[in-house]
Design a protein around this motif. Structure first.
Motif, PDB file in Angstrom:
ATOM      1  N   VAL A 203      -2.386 -14.159 -14.106  1.00 38.51           N
ATOM      2  CA  VAL A 203      -1.359 -13.620 -13.403  1.00 38.51           C
ATOM      3  C   VAL A 203      -1.566 -13.178 -11.833  1.00 38.51           C
ATOM      4  O   VAL A 203      -0.598 -13.410 -11.105  1.00 38.51           O
ATOM      5  N   ASN A 204      -2.725 -13.025 -11.687  1.00 39.43           N
ATOM      6  CA  ASN A 204      -3.417 -13.111 -10.290  1.00 39.43           C
ATOM      7  C   ASN A 204      -3.072 -14.305  -9.663  1.00 39.43           C
ATOM      8  O   ASN A 204      -2.642 -14.343  -8.358  1.00 39.43           O
ATOM      9  N   PHE A 251      10.747  -6.811  -7.887  1.00 41.34           N
ATOM     10  CA  PHE A 251      10.274  -7.642  -9.016  1.00 41.34           C
ATOM     11  C   PHE A 251       8.586  -7.721  -8.929  1.00 41.34           C
ATOM     12  O   PHE A 251       7.893  -7.193 -10.038  1.00 41.34           O
ATOM     13  N   TYR A 252       8.093  -7.823  -7.912  1.00 46.66           N
ATOM     14  CA  TYR A 252       6.493  -8.135  -7.595  1.00 46.66           C
ATOM     15  C   TYR A 252       6.083  -6.673  -7.677  1.00 46.66           C
ATOM     16  O   TYR A 252       4.772  -6.524  -8.030  1.00 46.66           O
ATOM     17  N   GLY A 253       6.733  -5.697  -7.267  1.00 48.03           N
ATOM     18  CA  GLY A 253       6.423  -4.175  -7.218  1.00 48.03           C
ATOM     19  C   GLY A 253       5.699  -3.906  -8.674  1.00 48.03           C
ATOM     20  O   GLY A 253       4.601  -3.425  -8.923  1.00 48.03           O
ATOM     21  N   THR A 254       6.636  -4.389  -9.664  1.00 53.64           N
ATOM     22  CA  THR A 254       6.443  -3.882 -11.025  1.00 53.64           C
ATOM     23  C   THR A 254       5.383  -4.960 -11.409  1.00 53.64           C
ATOM     24  O   THR A 254       4.553  -4.542 -12.647  1.00 53.64           O
ATOM     25  N   ILE A 255       5.592  -6.101 -11.198  1.00 51.77           N
ATOM     26  CA  ILE A 255       4.419  -7.038 -11.852  1.00 51.77           C
ATOM     27  C   ILE A 255       2.816  -6.613 -11.513  1.00 51.77           C
ATOM     28  O   ILE A 255       2.074  -6.573 -12.308  1.00 51.77           O
ATOM     29  N   PHE A 256       2.785  -6.322  -9.971  1.00 49.49           N
ATOM     30  CA  PHE A 256       1.419  -5.777  -9.735  1.00 49.49           C
ATOM     31  C   PHE A 256       1.074  -4.642 -10.302  1.00 49.49           C
ATOM     32  O   PHE A 256      -0.192  -4.479 -10.561  1.00 49.49           O
ATOM     33  N   TYR A 257       2.053  -3.603 -10.538  1.00 48.84           N
ATOM     34  CA  TYR A 257       1.539  -2.279 -11.122  1.00 48.84           C
ATOM     35  C   TYR A 257       1.093  -2.495 -12.565  1.00 48.84           C
ATOM     36  O   TYR A 257       0.288  -2.076 -13.005  1.00 48.84           O
ATOM     37  N   LEU A 258       1.857  -3.353 -13.495  1.00 45.48           N
ATOM     38  CA  LEU A 258       1.778  -3.684 -14.753  1.00 45.48           C
ATOM     39  C   LEU A 258       0.363  -4.616 -15.006  1.00 45.48           C
ATOM     40  O   LEU A 258      -0.550  -4.052 -15.805  1.00 45.48           O
ATOM     41  N   TYR A 259       0.279  -5.492 -14.152  1.00 43.17           N
ATOM     42  CA  TYR A 259      -0.817  -6.449 -14.525  1.00 43.17           C
ATOM     43  C   TYR A 259      -1.908  -6.534 -13.816  1.00 43.17           C
ATOM     44  O   TYR A 259      -3.046  -7.343 -13.962  1.00 43.17           O
ATOM     45  N   LEU A 260      -1.865  -6.105 -12.524  1.00 42.76           N
ATOM     46  CA  LEU A 260      -2.943  -6.534 -11.521  1.00 42.76           C
ATOM     47  C   LEU A 260      -3.904  -5.303 -11.228  1.00 42.76           C
ATOM     48  O   LEU A 260      -4.405  -5.229 -10.349  1.00 42.76           O
ATOM     49  N   ARG A 261      -3.458  -4.191 -11.998  1.00 40.97           N
ATOM     50  CA  ARG A 261      -4.360  -3.065 -11.631  1.00 40.97           C
ATOM     51  C   ARG A 261      -5.760  -3.286 -12.313  1.00 40.97           C
ATOM     52  O   ARG A 261      -5.950  -4.066 -13.247  1.00 40.97           O
ATOM     53  N   PRO A 262      -7.019  -2.587 -12.017  1.00 40.10           N
ATOM     54  CA  PRO A 262      -8.102  -2.687 -12.714  1.00 40.10           C
ATOM     55  C   PRO A 262      -7.956  -2.304 -14.146  1.00 40.10           C
ATOM     56  O   PRO A 262      -7.126  -1.490 -14.705  1.00 40.10           O
ATOM     57  N   MET A 263      -8.668  -3.052 -15.066  1.00 40.00           N
ATOM     58  CA  MET A 263      -8.366  -2.895 -16.884  1.00 40.00           C
ATOM     59  C   MET A 263      -8.771  -1.433 -16.911  1.00 40.00           C
ATOM     60  O   MET A 263      -7.978  -0.896 -17.932  1.00 40.00           O
TER      61      MET A 263
END
Length: 311
Positions: A203-204, A251-263
Motif C-alpha cells: 500500500v505504501n 480518497f487518499y486521506g482515508t487510505i493513509f489513515y487506514l493503512y499507512l499508520r504504524p501497526m
C-alpha cells in the motif's frame, strides 16, 4: 498453527457498525439513502457523458470510468451491509468473503490509479495544450484504463492471496461491517506479522508512487497557472482541477489513515468509522463534487434536461 490440524471456518460473522438494536433501523434508512444517491449520482455522470457530445474528451472519459469504479466498489460493500442491518445473524460465507475482499481491493486500487491518470491528463491539458490532442488520443486513453484494470487485478490478487493462504480455525468474528484486510488477518491462526508487513509495504508503494505523480503534476500545473496573465484564464484553469484535487484529498486521506499508520496504532473502532467514509460516503460525494464544481458538467446537464423537456 498448521491448517491441517484444525477445523477451518466456513463463514465469518460481521459485527457491523453498531450492536445497538434501536439504531439498526435508523442506520438502514440512512445508508439506503446514501447508496441510492451513490447509484443515481455515478450512473447519472456516466449517462450524461455518454449522451453529451461536448463531454466526449479524455478528461470526461476518465471521469466516466471513475464513476463506474465508485459505483462498483460501493456495490461490493453496501448491499450486504444493508441486509445485515435487518438480519439477526450477520454471517458471510468464507468464499463470499474472499470474493468481497478481492473485488473491493480491485476497484479501490483502480480508483487509486485512475486519480493519478486524471492528474496526468490535467497536467498535459494545462502545461502542454498544443500537443494535448496528439498525446491523449482515444487509443492511448483506452490503454491507460485497461492498464489501470490490469494493475488493480494484479495488486488485488497478490494481497488477497497473502490473506487467505493463512489458516482460519476460529474465532470467526470480523470487527467490521465488511471483509477487510486487517480485521481478517487478526483472526488468522498463524503469525501475521509478515502478511501485515507485505500489505503495509504494498500500500505504501501504491499510494506514495501515485501521490508523488499527483503532487508533481499539480506543482507543474500551479506554476503554469500562475504564469497566465489573464485572471479569467487562471480561474478557468483552477476550476478544471479543483474537483479532481478535492476527490484526491478525500480518497487518499482515508487510505493513509487506514493503512499507512504504524501497526501499533491501529484501532478497530476508529477504523470502522473511517471505513464508512471510504466505502460509502466518498463514492456518494465524488459525483456531487464533479457536478457542483464543474461548469461543463452543469451546462451539459441543463442542455440534456432542456432537450428532454422540448421532446
Amino acid at each position: 498453527m498448521d491448517g491441517g490440524n484444525c477445523t477451518k471456518v466456513t463463514e465469518f460473522l460481521l459485527l457491523g457498525i453498531t450492536d445497538v438494536p434501536n439504531l439498526q433501523g435508523v442506520l438502514f434508512a440512512l445508508f439506503l439513502a446514501m447508496y441510492t444517491m451513490t447509484v443515481a449520482g455515478n450512473a447519472g455522470i456516466i449517462l450524461l457523458i455518454w449522451l453529451s457530445p461536448r463531454l466526449r474528451t479524455p478528461m470526461y472519459f476518465f471521469l466516466g470510468n471513475l464513476s463506474f469504479v465508485d459505483l462498483c466498489y460501493s456495490t461490493v460493500i453496501t448491499p450486504k451491509m444493508l441486509v445485515n442491518f435487518l438480519s439477526e445473524r450477520n454471517a458471510i460465507l468464507f468464499h463470499a468473503c474472499v470474493v468481497q475482499l478481492f473485488t473491493f481491493a480491485l476497484f479501490a486500487t483502480m480508483e487509486c490509479v485512475l486519480l493519478t491518470v486524471m492528474a496526468y491528463d490535467r497536467y498535459m491539458a494545462i502545461c502542454y495544450p498544443l500537443t494535448y490532442n496528439m498525446v491523449m488520443t482515444q487509443r492511448f486513453c483506452l490503454q491507460l484504463v485497461i492498464g489501470t484494470f490490469l494493475f488493480g487485478l494484479l495488486a488485488s490478487t497478490m494481497n488477497s492471496t497473502g490473506v487467505f493462504r493463512l489458516s482460519y480455525c476460529g474465532p470467526n468474528q470480523i470487527q467490521n461491517f465488511y471483509c477487510d484486510f486487517l480485521p481478517i488477518l487478526d483472526l488468522a491462526n498463524a503469525d501475521t506479522f509478515a502478511s501485515k508487513l507485505v500489505l503495509f509495504i504494498c500500500v505504501n508503494i501504491y499510494c506514495i508512487s501515485a501521490v508523488s505523480v499527483i503532487v508533481a503534476s499539480y506543482v507543474s500545473i500551479l506554476q503554469r497557472i500562475l504564469a497566465i496573465s489573464s485572471s479569467d484564464g487562471r480561474l478557468k484553469a483552477f476550476s478544471t482541477c479543483s474537483s479532481h484535487f478535492t476527490c484526491v484529498i478525500l480518497f487518499y486521506g482515508t487510505i493513509f489513515y487506514l493503512y499507512l499508520r504504524p501497526m501499533s496504532s491501529y484501532s478497530l473502532e476508529e477504523d470502522r468509522v473511517v471505513s464508512v467514509l471510504y466505502t460509502v460516503v466518498i463514492p456518494m460525494l465524488n459525483p456531487l463534487i464533479y457536478s457542483l464544481r464543474n461548469k461543463e458538467v452543469k451546462d451539459a446537464l441543463r442542455r440534456t434536461f432542456h432537450k428532454k423537456q422540448c421532446f
